[in-house]
Design an enzyme around this catalytic site. Sequence first.
Site, PDB file in Angstrom:
ATOM      1  N   SER A 295       0.859  -1.198   0.000  1.00 35.74           N
ATOM      2  CA  SER A 295       0.000   0.000   0.000  1.00 35.74           C
ATOM      3  C   SER A 295       0.883   1.232   0.000  1.00 35.74           C
ATOM      4  O   SER A 295       2.030   1.181   0.474  1.00 35.74           O
ATOM      5  CB  SER A 295      -0.855   0.003   1.274  1.00 35.74           C
ATOM      6  OG  SER A 295      -1.478   1.263   1.440  1.00 35.74           O
TER       7      SER A 295
ATOM      8  N   TYR B 252      -1.519  -1.191  10.543  1.00 35.51           N
ATOM      9  CA  TYR B 252      -1.737  -1.652   9.159  1.00 35.51           C
ATOM     10  C   TYR B 252      -0.621  -1.124   8.258  1.00 35.51           C
ATOM     11  O   TYR B 252      -0.054  -1.857   7.453  1.00 35.51           O
ATOM     12  CB  TYR B 252      -3.111  -1.163   8.685  1.00 35.51           C
ATOM     13  CG  TYR B 252      -3.344  -1.284   7.196  1.00 35.51           C
ATOM     14  CD1 TYR B 252      -3.761  -2.488   6.634  1.00 35.51           C
ATOM     15  CD2 TYR B 252      -3.149  -0.195   6.343  1.00 35.51           C
ATOM     16  CE1 TYR B 252      -3.984  -2.596   5.260  1.00 35.51           C
ATOM     17  CE2 TYR B 252      -3.361  -0.291   4.972  1.00 35.51           C
ATOM     18  CZ  TYR B 252      -3.780  -1.495   4.439  1.00 35.51           C
ATOM     19  OH  TYR B 252      -3.981  -1.607   3.089  1.00 35.51           O
TER      20      TYR B 252
ATOM     21  N   LYS C  28       2.357  -3.149   6.026  1.00 35.92           N
ATOM     22  CA  LYS C  28       2.593  -2.996   4.587  1.00 35.92           C
ATOM     23  C   LYS C  28       4.056  -2.607   4.321  1.00 35.92           C
ATOM     24  O   LYS C  28       4.634  -3.022   3.309  1.00 35.92           O
ATOM     25  CB  LYS C  28       1.620  -1.961   4.014  1.00 35.92           C
ATOM     26  CG  LYS C  28       0.159  -2.409   4.055  1.00 35.92           C
ATOM     27  CD  LYS C  28      -0.064  -3.662   3.202  1.00 35.92           C
ATOM     28  CE  LYS C  28      -1.530  -3.985   2.978  1.00 35.92           C
ATOM     29  NZ  LYS C  28      -1.746  -5.141   2.111  1.00 35.92           N
TER      30      LYS C  28
END
Length: 266
Positions: free
Chosen positions: A157, A170, A174
């Site tokens: 991401s 999160y 990534k």
Amino acid sequence: MTSVHQHLLNANFHSTRLKGKVAIVTASSEGIGFSIAKRLGNEGASVIISSRKEENVKKAMESLRNEGINVEGIVCHVSNADHRKLLFETAKSKFGGFDIIVSNAAVNPSVSPILETEEKVWDKIFDVNVKSAWLLAKEAYPELIKRGGGNIVFVASIAAYQPMNPLGAYSVSKTTLLGLTKAIASEIVHDNIRVNCVAPGVVATKFASAITSSEAGKEKSLSIVPMKRFGKPDEIASAVAFLVSDDASYITGETLVVAGGTYAHL
Ligand code: NAP
């Protein structure tokens, strides 16, 4: 975007770049994973799609078959070892093996500042987003060796480069995928296996609906995007198709940022 460009993205893109290849795509019953499966299928690959819910897999499989894609589907929660085993076995029994694996699944069970994130949330994020990606690569490796080579792609991401607040845990998961890509790529480069990663910007899927559905969310997230729009699943899929094709034959260990020009640097 020119009308020709739009047409290419919308069209059932047919090329034969991946003819004869077999691709496994995780988390592919909708969103970015579904678009990746569709694009690889439209470029000639046979595809195994998967996700946690059988009804979603069936629906996606039907839709891909209607497009003329050679596809099989199976339930696979990526952090379940038995499911992953079955995923690989399905590729072997239906298509005789596989050449491409796209690790696309990720979760973000709750949002909070990183130092207020509960340990169980952190564990879940790292279990699905990082450990499962590593395990998929590890378990796919012997099969790719048997095929004489292949491709692994991780879906990271833009948040890997610049953590999104309050998606700290999160985002770090990534960032880890960028490292995982490089670590695996350098170890297996002599096995004729390339390992790459894509880092999408915000794409209007269910996953990003909290950002894309409110005016405030849109404004905040687009403020750092020079193109001033969200990405489309098909725009991520075309980057993956390039990376797994021979057009990217001299590219390994890289992350391709597909984020409308958003600044991305660690
Ligand atoms: P999405 O539209 O919400 O689709 C998620 C897909 O994953 C569904 O098919 C879902 O089906 C499946 N899934 C969810 N958890 C799973 C699990 N544990 N195991 C297997 N399948 C699972 O999401 P998306 O936006 O396409 O996201 C795909 C990837 O892109 C993720 O890695 C995400 O981090 C990344 N990404 C997304 C954006 C964005 O803005 N959308 C931006 C950057 C990166 P079931 O419910 O049937 O399992």
